[in-house]
Design a protein around this motif. Structure first.
Motif, PDB file in Angstrom:
ATOM      1  N   GLY A   4      -2.851   0.125   5.596  1.00 51.80           N
ATOM      2  CA  GLY A   4      -3.569  -0.079   4.343  1.00 51.80           C
ATOM      3  C   GLY A   4      -4.646  -1.148   4.377  1.00 51.80           C
ATOM      4  O   GLY A   4      -5.770  -0.901   3.923  1.00 51.80           O
ATOM      5  N   HIS A  43       0.817  -1.210   0.000  1.00 48.07           N
ATOM      6  CA  HIS A  43       0.000   0.000   0.000  1.00 48.07           C
ATOM      7  C   HIS A  43       0.855   1.267   0.000  1.00 48.07           C
ATOM      8  O   HIS A  43       0.376   2.335  -0.365  1.00 48.07           O
ATOM      9  N   ALA A  44       2.094   1.152   0.408  1.00 48.49           N
ATOM     10  CA  ALA A  44       2.994   2.311   0.407  1.00 48.49           C
ATOM     11  C   ALA A  44       3.449   2.614  -1.020  1.00 48.49           C
ATOM     12  O   ALA A  44       3.417   1.749  -1.894  1.00 48.49           O
ATOM     13  N   TRP A  80       4.286   2.873   7.556  1.00 48.16           N
ATOM     14  CA  TRP A  80       3.009   2.897   8.269  1.00 48.16           C
ATOM     15  C   TRP A  80       1.834   2.677   7.308  1.00 48.16           C
ATOM     16  O   TRP A  80       0.780   2.155   7.712  1.00 48.16           O
ATOM     17  N   MET A  81       2.012   3.030   6.036  1.00 54.65           N
ATOM     18  CA  MET A  81       0.933   2.841   5.062  1.00 54.65           C
ATOM     19  C   MET A  81       0.694   1.355   4.794  1.00 54.65           C
ATOM     20  O   MET A  81      -0.445   0.936   4.569  1.00 54.65           O
ATOM     21  N   ASP A  82       1.758   0.562   4.803  1.00 55.21           N
ATOM     22  CA  ASP A  82       1.587  -0.875   4.633  1.00 55.21           C
ATOM     23  C   ASP A  82       0.871  -1.499   5.826  1.00 55.21           C
ATOM     24  O   ASP A  82       0.113  -2.462   5.679  1.00 55.21           O
ATOM     25  N   PHE A 130       7.466   5.549   5.037  1.00 55.84           N
ATOM     26  CA  PHE A 130       6.087   5.299   4.621  1.00 55.84           C
ATOM     27  C   PHE A 130       5.626   3.892   4.978  1.00 55.84           C
ATOM     28  O   PHE A 130       4.586   3.448   4.495  1.00 55.84           O
ATOM     29  N   CYS A 177      -7.538   0.572   6.305  1.00 58.60           N
ATOM     30  CA  CYS A 177      -8.058   1.869   5.889  1.00 58.60           C
ATOM     31  C   CYS A 177      -8.409   1.944   4.403  1.00 58.60           C
ATOM     32  O   CYS A 177      -9.434   2.523   4.045  1.00 58.60           O
ATOM     33  N   TRP A 178      -7.578   1.417   3.558  1.00 56.36           N
ATOM     34  CA  TRP A 178      -7.857   1.414   2.108  1.00 56.36           C
ATOM     35  C   TRP A 178      -7.435   0.052   1.535  1.00 56.36           C
ATOM     36  O   TRP A 178      -6.477  -0.055   0.775  1.00 56.36           O
TER      37      TRP A 178
END
Length: 244
Positions: free
Chosen positions: A188, A168-169, A183-185, A181, A191-192
């Motif tokens: 994800g 997701h990052a 935290w996006m993984d 980044f 959240c998305w």
């Protein structure tokens, strides 16, 4: 330069190595509970994606290298002969992706499993592809949407078992920036969830009207009624008869 050579070089980069680790984890999980005899991996031979498979016969094949060389649109395997088939990004770089899936359906046994990965165009990886103007590996790939792959599978009678998203990052080359980044993984999937850079699909071949008979390892027991037993009524009549 061939796509195979580009892929090999890109997988050796920091970003490519990061993707390799994630793909290995996805395939390890996907194949762990699939049983059978014959397993085939097509493409991305830099990774042993069958290492966690519980099958005695494993074959790794590719267009340019491997134990078996092939054309993705004409797979050199018998009908209904493969229990587990892995396609790591094969559709992304196939000249005939729909024909490739038809061949997969042909060689899979009833109840056989297909595991494939692909790049998601509706993600930050898809945005990077547009910025790169679809030049270089992997950005020149097809990047088919998950919805389109699902439609193709349904048309071929391949039942969707599970879908997992990862990456997701943003696809950053710098390890330092990827760490920032990370935290996006982690966030994800919650959240998305449908915006991961890659998807991993597990599908099963269903054949209408066919029932797969599996061996029964437990000892069979005699069903009630198979052994003759005296009737209580006959016993009562026999006891009531006078002795001669």
């Amino acid at each position: 330069m061939s796509t195979h050579t580009q892929a090999k070089q890109w997988l050796a980069t920091p970003l490519g190595a990061h993707l390799r680790q994630r793909e290995l984890a996805l395939f390890d999980e996907a194949v762990a509970d699939v049983f059978g005899f014959n397993a085939v991996q097509i493409g991305m031979l830099e990774l042993d994606l069958l290492r966690n498979a519980r099958m005695p016969f494993r074959v790794r094949a590719d267009v340019h290298a491997g134990e078996v060389r092939l054309l993705e649109s004409q797979l050199p395997f018998l009908n209904n002969s493969v229990d587990l088939l892995l396609l790591p990004h094969a559709l992304d770089f196939s000249a005939e992706p729909q024909q490739t899936l038809r061949e997969c359906e042909r060689i899979l046994v009833p109840e056989g499993h297909l595991v494939l990965t692909g790049f998601n165009p509706l993600s930050l990886w898809g945005v990077r592809r547009l910025l790169a103007r679809r030049q270089g590996y992997p950005w020149q790939g097809n990047f088919f949407s998950l919805l389109r792959i699902k439609d193709w599978l349904a048309l071929l009678g391949l039942e969707l078992v599970s879908v997992r998203m990862a990456q997701h990052a943003p696809p950053l080359a710098s390890p330092l920036w990827r760490q920032r980044f990370a935290w996006m993984d982690r966030a994800g999937p919650r959240c998305w969830p449908m915006m991961g850079g890659i998807y991993c699909i597990v599908a099963k071949k269903r054949v209408l009207g066919m029932r797969v008979i599996r061996p029964q390892w437990q000892k069979s027991k005699l069903k009630a009624g198979l052994v003759a037993t005296p009737s209580p009524r006959l016993d009562h009549q026999r006891n009531a008869e006078p002795d001669e």
